[in-house]
Scaffold this active site. Structure first.
Site, PDB file in Angstrom:
ATOM      1  N   HIS A 180       0.871  -1.172   0.000  1.00 27.80           N
ATOM      2  CA  HIS A 180       0.000   0.000   0.000  1.00 27.80           C
ATOM      3  C   HIS A 180       0.911   1.225   0.000  1.00 27.80           C
ATOM      4  CE1 HIS A 180      -3.037   2.877   1.229  1.00 27.80           C
ATOM      5  NE2 HIS A 180      -3.962   1.952   1.055  1.00 27.80           N
TER       6      HIS A 180
ATOM      7  N   ARG B 296      -6.027   9.697  -1.393  1.00 27.66           N
ATOM      8  CA  ARG B 296      -5.517   9.996  -2.741  1.00 27.66           C
ATOM      9  C   ARG B 296      -6.684  10.234  -3.692  1.00 27.66           C
ATOM     10  NH1 ARG B 296      -3.120   5.945  -5.109  1.00 27.66           N
ATOM     11  NH2 ARG B 296      -3.563   4.366  -3.550  1.00 27.66           N
TER      12      ARG B 296
END
Ligand code: FAD
Length: 596
Positions: free
Chosen positions: A250, A271
């Site tokens: 990740h 994000r």
């Protein structure tokens, strides 16, 4: 429920015993769903759930932040979800498993709400809210704020307790146990961690649902008790493994020194919402790696880019990069991401107003035990589901497909086990095997001097991070394999303090052996795959190579405990009897549009 039967007596050391119809190893999403579905399929069954931590309060399903992918909107389709999953997986997915996932994810979601009492976020008109996640062509991620896993596991726990199944908490499975003569699985050897006592459980069917584990890496996101136990046990028993090289990182794990919060994930939605990633020079470096999508690029690209920045010396002093959402407005960030704000606060940073230091973090193992759509393995009596199983995600998992996998395949496993045990006798268990396995587990307590399990784990973390991690090459992987074999041998000589009860040092010794066992298989497969695909990136083979590698790497060990000895004389410590097969990818529904 039938009363528990305890017997005493075996070849080498008296072993406590009990019997059950279905033995479920693991108390996360897959294990609990399996228990519920097995029970509801036949409430007469005797079902035992064994958990290293606490039921529904351990493992990673509870840690799920982002959400659960399901096709609910009429403008979305199974074909679209399937296409996203298979393209995301680099066409290595077992397409029958992926198709099962996308078809059953909505059914199980409705079950979670209507039958088990979960409640997911909704629009003002009452329609379930679905949010965007990277790599998906439609907004299909169902969530409860940014703490979805707590909602799911809290409700499933209530359901499980209402059914009065046998729960063995703080018990770890040590080894699968064969029927005399090998072949079928006849149960498992457990360790009651509270008392430090081995227990042999004979069972008609066993489910492995221990949640995989990326915890062999220096920086890792999963819950710490996960140590690849299920995959390692299945491997030693002779189960077929697949895609072991496929480890997902990740992009944004917290960096907090030696705190246990290091590695814990700041969710992908940041994000998605417009977070900026910057290196120590203040550059938005994603512009160099994916100018079009930048921070919204896929997990593998963003993780690798961060790693490359850090390795090129453009990282922060603590060896990370910065994630910054302050430009989205403090009130907005606090409203959208309360869990993430809270998590950052715990390490003294305000996510809403200032940049936070992050690093890629090992997150999810796509590889594991090969299964069919009913979660059967190649071993009679053995089932696997959730992160321990391979095939659904291919070379890369989409965010939101992990918890869906555990819920969908956990339910299927429970039903398949209930059907499997019907009318089947309880197999005899190989008592001598179980006694020897118990003796091996107790051995670290009996050594006056030996290796330090914590030091081995520390070295394992650094080695895997640097040489079996985000950027790999032949030289690094070969050297890593040699050192991993050495670490494995040393793990066989660990000494710990002799207290049996709740002995964390002893658990560490048992964990590290399995972690190294799994890491060896990851390195072995990563060296074989001479291309880059999904989460697997080879600096010496940076492009995908469909002509050679549109195939799954499958391993099968010699079975029942023998992988720990080197039988092939080449000194690599992995034994002659390891069978390696390249299985052409199962393109039963969709092929890559343009062959490489
Ligand atoms: C921080 C984080 C966030 C995530 N967010 C998402 C998300 O938003 N969406 C998504 O789809 N996926 C997400 N995932 C992935 C998701 O959590 C996993 O795909 C899924 O939860 C795995 O479920 P499982 O049932 O296989 O294992 P887990 O839920 O991890 O459960 C494993 C269980 O096995 C037990 N166990 C381990 N070893 C033994 C042993 N030897 N004996 C007995 N019991 C044992 C553990 O104690 C635990 O109870 C996230 C993962 C992490 C780490």
């Amino acid at each position: 429920m039938r009363p528990m039967r305890r017997e005493v007596g075996s070849a080498m050391e008296p072993l406590e015993q009990l019997t059950t119809d279905c033995l479920i190893v693991g108390g996360g999403g897959a294990g609990v769903m399996a228990a519920l579905h097995a029970y509801d399929a036949n409430p007469e069954l005797d079902i035992t759930i064994v958990v290293k931590g606490l039921v529904a309060q351990s493992g990673c399903t509870r840690m799920v932040q982002g959400g659960y992918n399901a096709v609910l909107d009429p403008r979305d389709s199974f074909a679209a979800h399937f296409g996203d999953t298979v393209r995301g997986g680099g066409f290595l997915n077992d397409q029958d498993l992926a198709w099962t996932l996308v078809n059953e994810a909505p059914v199980r979601l409705v079950e979670l709400e209507n039958r088990y009492g979960c409640f997911f976020d909704r629009h003002p008109d009452g329609v379930i809210h679905q949010k965007p996640f990277a790599g998906q062509s439609f907004d299909r991620t169902v969530h409860r704020g940014d703490l979805t896993g707590i909602e799911i596991m809290g409700r499933l726990k209530d359901q499980l307790f209402a059914r009065r199944l046998r729960r063995l908490e703080e018990h770890r499975a040590l080894e699968l146990v064969p029927a005399p003569g090998g072949g079928a699985v006849a149960g498992a050897l457990l360790l009651d961690m509270r008392r430090g006592v081995p227990v042999l459980v004979r069972a008609r069917a066993v489910l492995i649902a221990t949640g995989g584990g990326a915890t062999m890496y220096r920086i890792a996101a999963p819950s710490l008790e996960k140590a690849g136990d299920g995959v390692a046990m299945a491997w030693r028993a002779g189960a077929r493994l697949m895609d072991m090289e496929m480890m997902q990182f990740h992009p944004t794990g917290l960096l907090a020194g030696r705190s246990r919060l290091t590695g814990s994930v700041l969710e992908e939605g940041l994000r998605g919402a417009g977070a900026h990633l910057r290196n120590a020079r203040g550059e938005r470096y994603m512009a160099r790696y994916d100018p079009e999508r930048q921070e919204r690029s896929t997990r593998d690209v963003v993780s690798r880019s961060g790693y490359q920045e850090i390795m090129a010396g453009r990282g922060t002093p603590a060896g990370g990069v910065w994630i910054d959402v302050s430009h989205l407005g403090a009130a907005n960030v606090r409203r959208q991401f309360p869990g993430m704000v809270e998590r950052c606060k715990a390490v003294g940073v305000d996510l809403a107003t200032e940049p936070v230091e992050v690093s890629p973090t090992a997150h999810f193992h796509m590889g594991g035990i090969a299964i069919d759509a009913d979660c059967r393995t190649n071993l009679e009596g053995l089932f696997a589901a959730g992160e321990d199983a391979a095939g659904v995600h291919g070379s890369n998992r989409l965010g939101g497909n992990g918890v869906a996998e555990s819920i969908v395949f956990g339910a299927r496993a429970g039903e398949a086990m209930a059907a499997y045990v019907a009318g089947r006798d309880l197999p005899a268990a190989d008592a001598a095997f179980a006694a020897a396995a118990a003796q091996a587990a107790l051995a670290p307590l009996q050594r006056a001097r030996g290796e330090d399990a914590f030091a081995l784990r520390e070295r394992l973390g650094v080695l895997t991070w640097e040489q079996v991690g985000l950027v790999r090459d032949a030289a690094g992987l070969s050297a890593a394999r040699t050192e991993l074999d050495d670490l494995y041998a040393r793990a066989g000589g660990v000494a710990v303090n002799p207290e049996r009860r709740l002995n964390g040092e002893w658990q560490q010794a048992l964990d590290v052996r399995n972690l190294i066992e799994v890491a060896r298989l990851i390195a072995r497969a990563a060296l074989l795959r001479e291309e880059s695909r999904g989460s697997h990136y080879r600096a010496d083979f940076p492009a995908p190579d469909d002509a050679r590698w549109l195939a799954n790497i499958c391993f099968r060990g010699p079975g029942w405990g023998s992988s720990s000895s080197d039988g092939d004389g080449d000194g690599d410590g992995d034994g002659a009897a390891v069978q390696t097969d390249l299985r052409p990818a199962r393109l039963t529904r969709m092929a890559p549009a343009v062959p490489a």
